[in-house]
Design an enzyme around this catalytic site. Structure first.
Site, PDB file in Angstrom:
ATOM      1  N   TYR A  34     -90.743  -5.023  37.970  1.00 25.67           N
ATOM      2  CA  TYR A  34     -89.651  -5.435  38.943  1.00 25.67           C
ATOM      3  C   TYR A  34     -90.132  -6.687  39.966  1.00 25.67           C
ATOM      4  CZ  TYR A  34     -86.251  -5.352  43.026  1.00 25.67           C
ATOM      5  OH  TYR A  34     -85.424  -5.451  43.704  1.00 25.67           O
TER       6      TYR A  34
ATOM      7  N   SER B  18     -86.837 -10.535  46.170  1.00 29.77           N
ATOM      8  CA  SER B  18     -87.048  -9.400  46.895  1.00 29.77           C
ATOM      9  C   SER B  18     -88.781  -9.746  47.335  1.00 29.77           C
ATOM     10  CB  SER B  18     -87.387  -8.048  45.981  1.00 29.77           C
ATOM     11  OG  SER B  18     -88.166  -7.117  46.438  1.00 29.77           O
TER      12      SER B  18
ATOM     13  N   LYS C 141     -88.942 -10.490  39.993  1.00 33.05           N
ATOM     14  CA  LYS C 141     -88.392 -11.015  41.155  1.00 33.05           C
ATOM     15  C   LYS C 141     -89.175 -12.488  41.522  1.00 33.05           C
ATOM     16  CE  LYS C 141     -84.928  -8.622  42.333  1.00 33.05           C
ATOM     17  NZ  LYS C 141     -83.564  -8.881  42.178  1.00 33.05           N
TER      18      LYS C 141
END
Length: 255
Positions: free
Chosen positions: A163, A150, A167
């Protein structure tokens, strides 16, 4: 939703692919595209029922697919799925580690469980599936591994410490595994989506979406198919000299 884009076409006839998180959004688009281009696809979700619609659509369109329920963070579940794929199709050529979750909140309010759950699904899941698939790929001396990272893993995003860490970790994982197995003709790359129109983003207000567009040089939201096309390319023979790379598909957000 933006204007329609030309579809990428590659030849994946007789290739066997595993796609995690294939029940909706980007994962579903990837699974459908791989099948449309000739691959046999093992569609993975937390339960086989959740991914049944993806498999049904592939079969309706003349492709071959199977649904598998799996908790990607559990070693025994992952190995069981890979063993079942090997028993059915005899090999694994392509692995797309797409499964991911979010539990967004600012760091000061983030609970241990919020951190652990995101790391387990997004990073540990990719590790477990890659480890389970690497030996079958080594035996065939051919493999394509594509990890869905991401832009949050490249530049960070407030409220997504867990998150973003997962990633970013996936990018480091990609680089290392690429170096370890290049001599076996296994390529390992990552795609880093930006703001993509999915079920997760559809609940956002028009105001938030318009503000997001202002930060994107191309001034539009991306489509799941555009991520699938990047994966298709990396899974094909055309990308045989590309490994250890991160390809942002983000409309220029990280430019």
């Amino acid at each position: 939703m933006s204007e329609k884009h030309a579809r990428l076409s590659v030849n994946l006839t007789d290739r066997v692919a595993i796609v995690t998180g294939a029940s909706r959004g980007i994962g579903k688009a990837i699974a459908l595209s791989l099948a449309e281009n000739g691959a046999k696809v093992a569609c993975i979700a937390t339960s086989s029922e959740r991914v049944a619609s993806t498999v049904e659509q592939i079969r309706t369109e003349g492709g071959e697919a199977e649904a598998f329920g799996c908790h990607v963070g559990v070693t025994e579940d992952v190995q069981g799925v890979v063993n079942a794929v090997l028993e059915k199709w005899g090999k694994v050529d392509i692995l797309v580690n797409n499964a991911g979750i979010t539990r967004d909140t600012m760091l000061a309010n983030m609970k241990d469980d919020d951190w652990d759950a995101v790391i387990e699904t997004n990073l540990r899941g990719a590790f477990l599936f890659t480890r389970a698939c690497i030996m079958p790929m080594m035996q065939k001396r051919w493999g394509r591994i594509v990890n869905i990272s991401s832009v949050s893993g490249l530049i960070g995003n407030p409220g997504q410490a867990n998150y973003s860490a997962s990633k970013a970790g996936l990018i480091g994982f990609t680089n290392t595994v690429a170096r370890e197995y290049a001599k076996r003709k296994i390529t390992v790359n990552a795609v880093a989506p930006g703001f993509i129109a999915t079920d997760m983003t559809s609940v956002l207000s028009d105001t938030i979406i318009e503000e997001a567009k202002k930060r994107i040089p191309l001034k539009r939201v991306g489509e799941a198919q555009e991520i699938a096309d990047a994966v298709l390319f990396l899974a094909s023979e055309a990308a045989s000299y590309i490994t250890g790379q991160v390809i942002p598909v983000d409309g220029g957000m990280t430019a």
